[in-house]
Design a protein around this motif. Sequence first.
Motif, PDB file in Angstrom:
ATOM      1  N   LEU A 233       0.842  -1.598  -0.191  1.00 16.39           N
ATOM      2  CA  LEU A 233      -0.114  -0.408   0.290  1.00 16.39           C
ATOM      3  C   LEU A 233       0.969   1.260   0.057  1.00 16.39           C
ATOM      4  O   LEU A 233       0.075   2.570  -0.174  1.00 16.39           O
ATOM      5  CB  LEU A 233      -0.902   0.412   1.143  1.00 16.39           C
TER       6      LEU A 233
ATOM      7  N   ALA B 197      -3.816  -6.477  -0.644  1.00 17.85           N
ATOM      8  CA  ALA B 197      -4.055  -5.268   0.472  1.00 17.85           C
ATOM      9  C   ALA B 197      -4.673  -4.491  -0.377  1.00 17.85           C
ATOM     10  O   ALA B 197      -5.504  -3.610   0.157  1.00 17.85           O
ATOM     11  CB  ALA B 197      -2.430  -4.844  -0.148  1.00 17.85           C
ATOM     12  N   GLU B 198      -5.312  -4.033  -1.956  1.00 16.30           N
ATOM     13  CA  GLU B 198      -6.240  -3.292  -2.110  1.00 16.30           C
ATOM     14  C   GLU B 198      -8.082  -3.714  -1.961  1.00 16.30           C
ATOM     15  O   GLU B 198      -8.470  -2.629  -1.430  1.00 16.30           O
ATOM     16  CB  GLU B 198      -6.154  -3.526  -3.616  1.00 16.30           C
TER      17      GLU B 198
ATOM     18  N   VAL C 101      -8.234  -2.656   2.451  1.00 16.52           N
ATOM     19  CA  VAL C 101      -8.633  -1.463   2.391  1.00 16.52           C
ATOM     20  C   VAL C 101     -10.158  -1.667   1.882  1.00 16.52           C
ATOM     21  O   VAL C 101     -10.874  -0.317   2.243  1.00 16.52           O
ATOM     22  CB  VAL C 101      -7.619  -0.552   1.333  1.00 16.52           C
TER      23      VAL C 101
ATOM     24  N   ARG D 241       0.314  -3.185  -9.078  1.00 16.43           N
ATOM     25  CA  ARG D 241      -0.383  -2.208  -9.097  1.00 16.43           C
ATOM     26  C   ARG D 241      -0.464  -1.124 -10.643  1.00 16.43           C
ATOM     27  O   ARG D 241      -1.745  -1.256 -10.930  1.00 16.43           O
ATOM     28  CB  ARG D 241      -0.586  -0.975  -8.189  1.00 16.43           C
TER      29      ARG D 241
END
Length: 270
Positions: free
Chosen positions: A97, A143-144, A147, A199
């Motif tokens: 992130l 991680a995305e 979040v 990403r």
Amino acid sequence: MTRPDEIRFDAPRDGLQRLLAQFGGHAYDLHRHETYGVGLTVWGAQSFHYRGRLRTSCAGQVIVLHPDEPHDGHAGVPDGFAYRMLYADPAAVSTALGGAAAPYVPDVVADDPNLAALLREAFAEFPRALEPLAVDAVVARLAELLVARSDAPPNAKKPAIAHKAVERARDFLIAEAPRIVLSEELESVTGLDRFALARQFRAVFSTSPHRFQVGRRLARAQTLIARGEPLSGVAVATGFADQSHLTRHFSAHFGLTPGRWAALTSNRKK
């Protein structure tokens, strides 16, 4: 007939470990992990005490356990349960992130098709080890999604895309398609860290570097098979561990087996 209790797991790699298990009754006493535990209930129902309440995850639901949170586990139905779990180092999640704090997800059990799909993908070839770029892709996507489920306010600002770096990564993956590419190699080629690259590559090409490279391998496999090359040799020449490894990817990508592809393309030559 009662299914036997079982646990299978692989070694941690770059902040990620996979575990699958099934239990008919009691599974775990109260314990805690220093990692995230993100799991998919495959069948049955698993119940556990977490943050002062009894929770239950049914087949198809996703669990998010936070680091250092005590929990136990037992079957929530007479037939027991099975699940797949990713243990992710919070430091790896934070790095993915861009150094932001590891997110907190308040809903421990939820219907989350995106996380469920990621878990299925991560275990598609278990216990075969994930390739380095696949580990990066799983951690970055995890991680995305954490979040997206977290209690943090949404961040409307989108980071700029390093288009030239992403294009260098694409060109390198095409040139080196027949072999396994290491994360460090792409970092060297692009100047981006592995998670920023994952990403940004997805933002530009709508897929991960690992999936992109596998697609190039499979395109090469199509050509070799159509030439009449034996499938075992094609698997080796295109970077797959063996013929079964090639077959699984080929079938998932093209909707037919390498053998069927060989038969159809050989008919064209007659």
